[in-house]
Design a protein around this motif. Structure first.
Motif, PDB file in Angstrom:
ATOM      1  N   VAL A 139      31.186  43.494  41.170  1.00 32.31           N
ATOM      2  CA  VAL A 139      31.722  43.368  42.539  1.00 32.31           C
ATOM      3  C   VAL A 139      32.763  44.471  42.775  1.00 32.31           C
ATOM      4  O   VAL A 139      33.666  44.667  41.963  1.00 32.31           O
ATOM      5  N   VAL A 140      32.606  45.173  43.898  1.00 37.81           N
ATOM      6  CA  VAL A 140      33.555  46.226  44.259  1.00 37.81           C
ATOM      7  C   VAL A 140      34.337  45.789  45.503  1.00 37.81           C
ATOM      8  O   VAL A 140      33.742  45.291  46.470  1.00 37.81           O
ATOM      9  N   GLY A 141      35.650  45.961  45.476  1.00 31.84           N
ATOM     10  CA  GLY A 141      36.482  45.746  46.664  1.00 31.84           C
ATOM     11  C   GLY A 141      36.657  47.093  47.349  1.00 31.84           C
ATOM     12  O   GLY A 141      37.223  48.018  46.764  1.00 31.84           O
ATOM     13  N   ALA A 142      36.125  47.207  48.574  1.00 38.98           N
ATOM     14  CA  ALA A 142      36.256  48.469  49.324  1.00 38.98           C
ATOM     15  C   ALA A 142      37.348  48.289  50.365  1.00 38.98           C
ATOM     16  O   ALA A 142      37.193  47.490  51.289  1.00 38.98           O
ATOM     17  N   ASN A 213      41.932  39.293  41.685  1.00 41.43           N
ATOM     18  CA  ASN A 213      40.803  38.446  41.263  1.00 41.43           C
ATOM     19  C   ASN A 213      40.007  39.099  40.122  1.00 41.43           C
ATOM     20  O   ASN A 213      39.504  40.218  40.269  1.00 41.43           O
ATOM     21  N   PRO A 214      39.878  38.414  38.993  1.00 41.10           N
ATOM     22  CA  PRO A 214      39.206  39.035  37.835  1.00 41.10           C
ATOM     23  C   PRO A 214      37.717  39.300  38.054  1.00 41.10           C
ATOM     24  O   PRO A 214      37.117  40.076  37.303  1.00 41.10           O
ATOM     25  N   ILE A 219      38.051  48.797  42.509  1.00 36.74           N
ATOM     26  CA  ILE A 219      38.584  48.966  43.866  1.00 36.74           C
ATOM     27  C   ILE A 219      38.302  50.402  44.291  1.00 36.74           C
ATOM     28  O   ILE A 219      38.659  51.351  43.586  1.00 36.74           O
ATOM     29  N   ALA A 220      37.626  50.526  45.441  1.00 32.67           N
ATOM     30  CA  ALA A 220      37.417  51.845  46.036  1.00 32.67           C
ATOM     31  C   ALA A 220      38.305  51.885  47.264  1.00 32.67           C
ATOM     32  O   ALA A 220      38.080  51.136  48.223  1.00 32.67           O
ATOM     33  N   HIS A 238      43.918  43.584  35.359  1.00 29.37           N
ATOM     34  CA  HIS A 238      42.551  43.391  34.857  1.00 29.37           C
ATOM     35  C   HIS A 238      41.856  44.710  34.534  1.00 29.37           C
ATOM     36  O   HIS A 238      40.638  44.753  34.387  1.00 29.37           O
ATOM     37  N   ILE A 239      42.626  45.786  34.431  1.00 32.43           N
ATOM     38  CA  ILE A 239      42.081  47.132  34.103  1.00 32.43           C
ATOM     39  C   ILE A 239      40.866  47.427  34.985  1.00 32.43           C
ATOM     40  O   ILE A 239      39.766  47.726  34.495  1.00 32.43           O
TER      41      ILE A 239
END
Ligand code: NDP
Length: 488
Positions: A139-142, A213-214, A219-220, A238-239
């Protein structure tokens, strides 16, 4: 308007809404839900479930979905561009071109996926071989800014989806509408429900949940350098993988042998497109002494022809500054330079009349005689004001160009290829354009040096940032005795 979670349009769990205002008129265009951490969690869970399905699809299927997304976006270009102009302020022509660039990025990655080559190599010891493969991250957070809400969403979604990842998109709170509309088109293209969620709400709430959130692997982010620092801190727990596209203070150097008519057009395009609110806008202009007078005269004439107005009107060349806060920052930087002795070559400011006083307009401003101690010379000026500096030669131009903490874009204008190459190799920036204003292309990697961020978007490098590299080591049968334990 509602936000998009697992393919459904939803309100926030709390009752709040965020009003979206038109920067040209101050009128409220619509509202979107003020998402909570709970909303962000639900979207992350949806993206996490969708990842199990989407990442297992054959690359040819992911490629077909991206092509379909491009087709749907192109066929809705008029509606999407009008929405973008209403919420962001840019002229309709620029909005159209931004929407088309989203489609273009999808088409580029649809063509790339499945065509990459991995490595298969014998061990140097002859015991066997290894294979290098790529796995999607998850999962990516944009997290998006307001200056290019559509194209920058494409720079993240297109390579990320191509590689098999899923997304929670957090648009800027002042420009969420076009991103939601594009999100709803994705489901019609055959994307796994939940593979792209669009959660509206404050960065300090929805954005922070993405950092905390793990289940979010990467993150982009595109936005301000100060926010980039917070993203790094928040992701450390969470690196998380990170791509950070941050601010810039791009130099443009015009040499004595440049095509001056072309350079004048390039400077106007580079500074005033999107009302000067591009990460790669020309923010500092360096002119060789011998051509400075001629350039300055022609440039002043050009800038005075720029028509400022509502982006919905055909006659408009440049729209409003996005927010009042942003306009006040530009104004204060101009005043700071003037207080330190800068002269108005083209005097700008807050226009009145014709209804312009209702919006956040600021007319084009060009200053000469700006000191290197002025804020504009040291910090990012994110609006339609340009300082001009005179340098004696290329070495001084390069030294001055490098004298900021930023390193995003840059340009050099000359007919001499050796000069161009010499400058491009020495300017500390992710991109140097030669005889061109800052134009991004899907096939060319983009990103910053120094405090302009790290990681690259677009190009093959952009795809690589959505993968983990996986090595598989294979020992040939009967050749493993060397590692018998105990080690002798
Ligand atoms: P911001 O950094 O303020 O905001 C960017 C995004 O981050 C928004 O969605 C914002 O949400 C969100 N955010 C804010 N705080 C947090 C947080 N604590 N945790 C997670 N997310 C958060 O930048 P702007 O939108 O104001 O964009 C303008 C700046 O971005 C300029 O300085 C420009 O140079 C730079 N930029 C750089 C680009 C590049 O490619 N290098 C491209 C475009 C812009 P919210 O809106 O809700 O506050």
């Amino acid at each position: 308007m509602k936000m998009l979670i697992q393919g459904q349009l939803e309100d926030a769990q709390g009752a709040g809404v965020i009003q979206v205002a038109n920067p040209a008129t101050g009128e409220v265009v619509d509202s979107v839900p003020k998402g909570t951490r709970e909303d962000a969690k639900r979207a992350i869970d949806a993206a996490s479930d969708a990842f199990k399905v989407w990442s297992e699809k054959p690359s040819i299927e992911r490629s077909r979905v991206l092509l379909k997304i491009a087709e749907l976006v192109r066929s809705s270009v008029e509606d999407l561009a009008a929405t973008l102009t209403l919420e962001q302020g840019k002229p309709l022509g620029e909005a159209r071109s931004e929407v088309n660039s989203f489609a273009n990025t999808c088409e580029y990655y649809a063509g790339l996926i499945g065509r990459e080559r991995g490595a298969h190599t014998q061990f140097s010891t002859g015991e066997g071989f290894f294979i290098v493969t790529k796995r999607p991250l998850g999962v990516v957070g944009a997290i998006l800014p307001w200056n290019f809400p559509v194209s920058l969403m494409g720079w993240k979604l297109a390579p990320g989806l191509a590689a098999g990842n899923t997304f929670v998109v957090k648009p800027a709170s002042t420009t969420p509408m076009t991103d939601i509309k594009i999100g709803t088109l994705l489901a019609k293209a055959g994307l796994t429900p939940g593979a792209v969620n669009v959660v509206t709400g404050p960065g300090a709430v929805v954005g922070e949940e993405l950092l905390d959130n793990p289940k979010v692997a990467k993150i982009a982010f595109t936005g301000e350098t100060a926010t980039g620092r917070r993203i790094m801190e928040g992701s450390a727990k969470h690196i998380k993988r990170l791509t950070l596209e941050l601010g810039g203070s791009d130099p443009m150097i015009v040499c004595d042998d440049a095509d001056l008519a072309l350079a004048v057009e390039g400077a106007a395009w580079g500074r005033f497109r999107n009302c000067g609110q591009s990460c790669t806008s020309v923010k500092r202009l360096f002119l060789f002494e011998s051509i400075a007078d001629e350039f300055i005269k022609a440039f002043a004439e050009k800038v005075k022809t720029i028509r400022v107005g509502n982006g919905m009107e055909k006659s408009t060349h440049m729209g409003p500054v996005h927010t009042e806060e942003q306009r006040a920052k530009v104004e204060s930087m101009v005043e700071d330079a003037q207080n330190r002795g800068a002269k108005d070559l083209v005097k700008g400011g807050r226009p009145t009349g014709g209804g312009l006083e209702k919006g956040n307009f600021y007319t084009p401003t060009v200053l000469t005689g700006v000191g290197y101690d002025a804020q504009m010379a040291r910090e990012e000026c994110f609006g339609p004001a340009l300082p001009i500096f005179v340098v004696k030669d290329l070495e001084e131009g390069i030294e001055r160009a490098n004298d900021t903490p930023y390193g995003l874009g840059s340009s050099v204008w000359t007919k001499d290829v050796e000069r161009a190459y010499h400058a491009a190799e020495r300017i500390q920036a992710g991109t140097t354009w030669v005889n061109s204003p800052p134009i991004s292309r899907a096939e060319v990697p983009f990103g910053g040096f120094k405090q302009s961020g790290f990681g690259r978007e677009l190009g093959i490098e952009g795809l690589d940032h959505y993968y983990e590299t996986k090595s598989i080591q294979v020992l040939e049968y009967g050749k493993g005795k060397k590692w018998a334990f105990p080690i002798s």
